[in-house]
Write an enzyme that holds these catalytic residues in place. Structure first.
Site, PDB file in Angstrom:
ATOM      1  N   SER A  58      74.979  46.427 100.208  1.00 57.48           N
ATOM      2  CA  SER A  58      73.599  46.669 100.636  1.00 57.48           C
ATOM      3  C   SER A  58      73.361  46.521 102.134  1.00 57.48           C
ATOM      4  CB  SER A  58      72.644  45.726  99.891  1.00 57.48           C
ATOM      5  OG  SER A  58      72.833  44.388 100.296  1.00 57.48           O
ATOM      6  N   LYS A 126      69.703  40.072 103.633  1.00 61.18           N
ATOM      7  CA  LYS A 126      68.886  41.243 103.944  1.00 61.18           C
ATOM      8  C   LYS A 126      68.306  41.099 105.350  1.00 61.18           C
ATOM      9  CE  LYS A 126      69.283  42.573  99.599  1.00 61.18           C
ATOM     10  NZ  LYS A 126      70.228  43.665  99.233  1.00 61.18           N
TER      11      LYS A 126
END
Length: 253
Positions: A58, A126
């Site tokens: 990701s 993230k």
């Protein structure tokens, strides 16, 4: 003057002889040093720096699955995360699948993870896109996210993987979306690999949803710290910095 007798513990002037300090056996010194090292490791992990690994694709292209990273904690002792920071945070609930959440396997790895000498599982990595009060929209006529009305130039670090906008997880770029103002004590995060990231945009309500109660935000209290070093593999070692584009975002109204 009296002569000293054999075995006397007195000096020539009559004072007592000072005995040398007794040293610990080598094995005891080794155990003591290991104990001190472990205590220091626990303190460092708890307060300053901790190792983690990238659990998925990701954050590509900058961070690749199984990369080892270092997270520093002092930056958030007094202020929360800032836009553009790459952060590690605890799984808010259901964001990770079983394999990604498992963490280190084997007794040695598990022990080392407790003292910060091995990357820990059950966390996500993230990038912070929005903080308290921010309004995030997707997208402008160039497919860019805007934060408080200012478009983000993310081409240097974000990967579209065939998408035509920088916020595809909500509508697959087939329509616009908006979220915010972000509640107090919360942040909105996204992976740099925008089409393959179970992030805030994956967990938010879609424009067509009715009676949706999804919570896409991450509680600031669940943030472990800021990623500042890509540690391993060694040929890609580097310090990580906040992209300049976030410096142009105005504060929320």
């Amino acid at each position: 003057m009296t002569a000293q007798t054999a075995g006397s513990t007195a000096t020539p002037d009559g004072g007592p002889v000072k005995k040398g300090k007794k040293h610990l056996p080598v094995w005891q010194e080794t155990i003591l040093l290991l104990g001190i090292a472990l205590v220091l490791a626990v303190v460092i992990k708890a307060l300053f720096v901790q190792a983690f690994y990238i659990p998925s694709e990701s954050m590509e292209p900058g961070l690749v699955e199984n990369d080892r990273i270092l997270v520093e904690k002092p930056s958030y002792w007094f202020d929360g995360p800032e836009r553009g920071d790459i952060v590690v945070f605890k799984d808010p609930g259901g964001w990770l699948d079983g394999e990604e959440a498992a963490g280190p396997r084997g007794p040695v790895a598990k022990v080392l993870s407790k003292v910060g000498l091995y990357p820990t599982g059950g966390h996500l990595v993230k990038r912070v896109i929005g903080v308290e009060g921010d309004v995030i929209k997707c997208c402008d006529d160039q497919g860019r996210l805007t934060v408080n009305g200012r478009p983000l130039d993310e081409k240097d670090y974000a990967q579209l993987s065939g998408a035509t906008c920088y916020g595809p997880m909500v509508t697959d770029c087939g329509g616009d979306w908006e979220i915010g103002p972000i509640p107090k004590g919360e942040i909105f995060v996204m992976g740099d690999n925008r089409r393959h990231s179970a992030d805030s945009s994956e967990h938010m309500c879609k424009p067509t949803d009715k009676d949706c109660t999804a919570n896409p935000y991450v509680d600031v209290d669940d943030v472990v710290g800021k990623v500042f070093v890509l540690l391993w593999p060694s040929d890609r070692f580097k310090f990580l910095h906040r992209p300049d584009t976030f410096a142009d975002v105005p504060d929320a109204d």
